[in-house]
Write an enzyme that holds these catalytic residues in place. Structure first.
Site, PDB file in Angstrom:
ATOM      1  N   HIS A  98      35.124  50.724  29.845  1.00 24.75           N
ATOM      2  CA  HIS A  98      33.762  50.204  29.764  1.00 24.75           C
ATOM      3  C   HIS A  98      32.815  51.325  29.343  1.00 24.75           C
ATOM      4  CE1 HIS A  98      34.248  51.734  33.876  1.00 24.75           C
ATOM      5  NE2 HIS A  98      32.930  51.909  33.922  1.00 24.75           N
ATOM      6  N   HIS A 100      28.859  52.664  29.638  1.00 26.61           N
ATOM      7  CA  HIS A 100      27.594  52.598  30.370  1.00 26.61           C
ATOM      8  C   HIS A 100      26.471  52.759  29.355  1.00 26.61           C
ATOM      9  CE1 HIS A 100      29.180  53.331  34.537  1.00 26.61           C
ATOM     10  NE2 HIS A 100      30.193  53.799  33.824  1.00 26.61           N
TER      11      HIS A 100
END
Length: 138
Positions: A98, A100
């Site tokens: 992922h 940020h």
């Protein structure tokens, strides 16, 4: 496999969704560093950047760019930090790749718990902005 992001993708765990398509989902961080801190990830589980196929990584990074542009516009912040950690030693806590997207406006004060009010308000604002950005990106 017990992955919180996989549970979110399968709607078995709540999240404030900023963007979602067939391959990618963007959600507000449950413990944001700043207002609008968003996580962008593939829906399919890959541990880190070494596992994700390049074509899927391209889809994720396109949405990451759109979220960054939406954050700058919708939240009226002067900067955005994009971080992607690989491995515990690098600070990865959830082992599902992922990115940020962290709005930056001065000094970081530290994480806080995302309230329901903030989650609804910011996710609606960013969802609209991301949709607009992506339609202009082509």
């Amino acid at each position: 496999m017990d992955c919180v992001f996989c549970r979110i993708v399968k709607s078995k765990e709540p999240a404030y969704v900023v963007y979602e398509d067939e391959y990618v989902i963007a959600i507000l961080d449950k413990y944001p560093i700043s207002r609008g801190h968003t996580l962008v990830m593939p829906k399919k589980h890959y541990r880190d950047i070494t596992e994700i196929p390049s074509d899927e990584l391209c889809r994720v990074i396109k949405v990451t760019k759109a979220v960054a542009m939406a954050v700058l516009k919708a939240l009226n912040v002067p900067g955005v930090r994009i971080i992607q950690n690989n491995g515990a030693e690098a600070g990865q806590v959830i082992f599902h790749i992922h990115f940020h997207v962290i709005p930056m406006k001065g000094h970081i004060m530290g994480r806080h718990y995302l309230t329901e009010e903030e989650g609804r308000e910011v996710s609606e604002l960013l969802a609209k902005a991301v949709k607009e950005v992506l339609s202009n990106m082509g």
